[in-house]
Design an enzyme around this catalytic site. Structure first.
Site, PDB file in Angstrom:
ATOM      1  N   GLU A 183     -10.397   7.512   4.065  1.00  0.00           N
ATOM      2  CA  GLU A 183     -11.094   6.623   4.985  1.00  0.00           C
ATOM      3  C   GLU A 183     -10.225   5.390   5.149  1.00  0.00           C
ATOM      4  O   GLU A 183      -9.323   5.133   4.355  1.00  0.00           O
ATOM      5  CB  GLU A 183     -12.455   6.204   4.410  1.00  0.00           C
ATOM      6  CG  GLU A 183     -12.390   5.105   3.348  1.00  0.00           C
ATOM      7  CD  GLU A 183     -11.754   5.563   2.058  1.00  0.00           C
ATOM      8  OE1 GLU A 183     -11.814   6.781   1.769  1.00  0.00           O
ATOM      9  OE2 GLU A 183     -11.189   4.727   1.335  1.00  0.00           O
ATOM     10  N   SER A 218       1.656  -9.657  -1.011  1.00  0.00           N
ATOM     11  CA  SER A 218       1.337  -8.224  -0.861  1.00  0.00           C
ATOM     12  C   SER A 218       1.706  -7.652   0.502  1.00  0.00           C
ATOM     13  O   SER A 218       1.959  -6.456   0.623  1.00  0.00           O
ATOM     14  CB  SER A 218      -0.141  -7.989  -1.145  1.00  0.00           C
ATOM     15  OG  SER A 218      -0.950  -8.843  -0.358  1.00  0.00           O
ATOM     16  N   LYS A 239       0.810  -1.230   0.000  1.00  0.00           N
ATOM     17  CA  LYS A 239       0.000   0.000   0.000  1.00  0.00           C
ATOM     18  C   LYS A 239       0.844   1.281   0.000  1.00  0.00           C
ATOM     19  O   LYS A 239       0.419   2.294  -0.526  1.00  0.00           O
ATOM     20  CB  LYS A 239      -0.954   0.013   1.190  1.00  0.00           C
ATOM     21  CG  LYS A 239      -2.170  -0.888   0.972  1.00  0.00           C
ATOM     22  CD  LYS A 239      -3.275  -0.580   1.969  1.00  0.00           C
ATOM     23  CE  LYS A 239      -4.514  -1.382   1.665  1.00  0.00           C
ATOM     24  NZ  LYS A 239      -4.367  -2.819   2.063  1.00  0.00           N
TER      25      LYS A 239
HETATM   26  C1  LIG Z   1      -5.153  -3.870   1.652  1.00  0.00           C
HETATM   27  C2  LIG Z   1      -4.429  -5.099   1.364  1.00  0.00           C
HETATM   28  C3  LIG Z   1      -4.809  -5.944   0.295  1.00  0.00           C
HETATM   29  C4  LIG Z   1      -6.025  -5.705  -0.553  1.00  0.00           C
HETATM   30  O1  LIG Z   1      -5.980  -4.568  -1.354  1.00  0.00           O
HETATM   31  P1  LIG Z   1      -5.819  -4.641  -2.934  1.00  0.00           P
HETATM   32  O2  LIG Z   1      -6.159  -3.262  -3.363  1.00  0.00           O
HETATM   33  O3  LIG Z   1      -6.773  -5.675  -3.455  1.00  0.00           O
HETATM   34  O4  LIG Z   1      -4.409  -5.005  -3.213  1.00  0.00           O
HETATM   35  C5  LIG Z   1      -4.032  -7.063   0.017  1.00  0.00           C
HETATM   36  N1  LIG Z   1      -2.955  -7.363   0.775  1.00  0.00           N
HETATM   37  C6  LIG Z   1      -2.568  -6.593   1.814  1.00  0.00           C
HETATM   38  C7  LIG Z   1      -1.371  -7.001   2.591  1.00  0.00           C
HETATM   39  C8  LIG Z   1      -3.283  -5.438   2.144  1.00  0.00           C
HETATM   40  O5  LIG Z   1      -2.896  -4.679   3.184  1.00  0.00           O
END
Ligand SMILES: *Cc1c(COP(=O)(O)O)cnc(C)c1O
Length: 400
Positions: free
Chosen positions: A115, A381, A93
């Site tokens: 938000e 992610s 993010k």
């Molecule tokens: C917020 C988040 C997501 C989901 O958000 P996307 O916009 O679908 O990528 C996925 N993995 C992590 C670690 C997150 O913090």
């Protein structure tokens, strides 16, 4: 490929029939200003080199691509991870939050407004605000504030103002409304920063462009390591930003299969999952057209996933188009699949994944078992530190 980025979105922010900008006229005027500014500023040499330097020295990019020897031995196949869990603040993010923050600085804004649901986007944006010396105001439902204590504390330590939202169900949807209202009170000095590839144009485009670095790095690293491209690339899809960043690096590669993984939670009953691309229908929400989990009146249905970052009733408009075109496939993993992948990756590789990312790991484990001669690259992610108390309290320690 250059044509793809030129054609999508079109001037009105559409990806095929999805996306666009379904918002009140006052807001539309502001969005057009942000779009124009984005196009001129983000292409300047100064902006590009400053963002590059931030990514390298502050975020710790490039993040590595890692071959999971133990997991591959266990499952079959060859499994690789793009380590966005090693990005500063522990998830992808920050990639778009630093981009949005830098844009705000160039626009002379004083305040970032957003938000947050589970608080991940709020923490990433508060980090960007601290870095750029900007004020930060995060709107959060009172129910979420009670649930997500560590993230609320982190935002406050970073200097953000957390605004409790007490209307309606006191969760994400009401927080979105509250944040938009705050933004409209002072659009000259503030800027709204969205948390994924969703919302009205230009957000899905801007967030994709800022996340594109993930796919570019991963493609180059994979080629360097193996001399070839991965057979399959996968990522979890909530709003879809980490997936879009990863997939956008491989869209021109005809022989690379792209697979998005949505959460089917506890069951396929209404309110038990959040797989909008797999089970939704076309509709409009939060100012854009998408595949939506909706009731008969077109209102978003309640959604759920063990991974709070994935429980969103729509998906980024570009995903909707790529699904219709068959360019990306969308599959699902449920809470149990997620937990199994969470514990397996932790035990055999020493990497605790975010519950969101564990959905994609789960798919990779299945794929590897069925395709012993093939390679799969997963966008990891984020890291799971934020999830450990929740997992232990609700599910306990599990054997794999
Ligand atoms: C917020 C988040 C997501 C989901 O958000 P996307 O916009 O679908 O990528 C996925 N993995 C992590 C670690 C997150 O913090």
């Amino acid at each position: 490929m250059n044509d793809y980025f030129k054609d999508f979105p079109n001037n009105e922010g559409f990806y095929g029939e999805y996306g666009g900008s379904f918002i009140p006229p006052v807001l539309q005027t502001e969005m057009e200003k942000i779009t124009d500014a984005y196009f001129s500023i983000s292409k300047s040499h100064e902006f590009i080199s400053e963002l590059r330097s931030i990514r390298k020295h502050f975020q710790g990019r490039p993040t590595p691509t890692y071959y999971c020897k133990n997991l591959s031995n266990r499952c079959g196949g060859r499994i690789y991870l793009k380590r966005e869990d090693l990005n500063h603040t522990g998830a992808h993010k920050l990639n778009h939050c630093m981009g949005e923050g830098l844009l705000a600085k160039y626009l002379g804004k004083k305040k970032l407004i957003a938000e947050t649901g589970a608080g991940q986007h709020g923490v990433a944006l508060a980090t960007a605000a601290a870095y750029f010396g900007l004020e930060c105001e995060i709107h959060m439902g009172e129910v979420d504030i009670a649930k997500e204590h560590p993230n609320v504390v982190k935002m406050k330590i970073l200097g953000a103002k957390v605004i409790p939202v007490s209307r309606g169900l006191k969760t994400l949807k009401e927080a979105v409304d509250s944040a938009f209202e705050a933004y409209l009170e002072d659009p000259i000095n503030s800027i709204y920063c969205i948390g994924s590839v969703v919302g009205p144009h230009p957000f899905p485009m801007m967030v994709r462009d800022f996340q594109h670095v993930v796919g570019i790095e991963a493609r180059e690293q994979f080629l360097d390591m193996t001399g070839e491209l991965p057979d399959t690339v996968t990522a979890c899809v909530g709003g879809g930003s980490n997936a879009m960043g990863m997939f956008s690096g491989f869209l021109q590669d005809e022989n690379v299969r792209l697979v998005g993984v949505e959460p089917t939670g506890r069951s396929l009953k209404i309110g038990d999952h959040a797989a909008s691309l797999s089970y939704g229908s076309k509709g409009v929400m939060h100012g854009f057209r998408t595949y939506l989990l909706q009731d008969e009146e077109g209102n978003p249905q309640p959604v759920y996933s063990i991974a709070s970052g994935l429980d969103y009733p729509g998906s980024g408009p570009e995903h909707c188009m790529l699904k219709d075109e068959g360019k990306v496939e969308y599959t699902t993993a449920n809470d149990e699949d997620c937990l199994n992948a969470f514990y397996t990756l932790s035990r055999v590789e020493g990497i605790i994944p975010a519950l969101e990312s564990a959905h994609a790991v789960s798919y990779a484990m299945k794929y590897a078992a069925e395709n012993p001669r093939k390679s799969i690259l997963v966008n990891l992610s984020g890291r799971g530190d934020k999830d450990i108390d929740f997992v232990i309290d609700n599910y306990g320690i599990r054997e794999i």
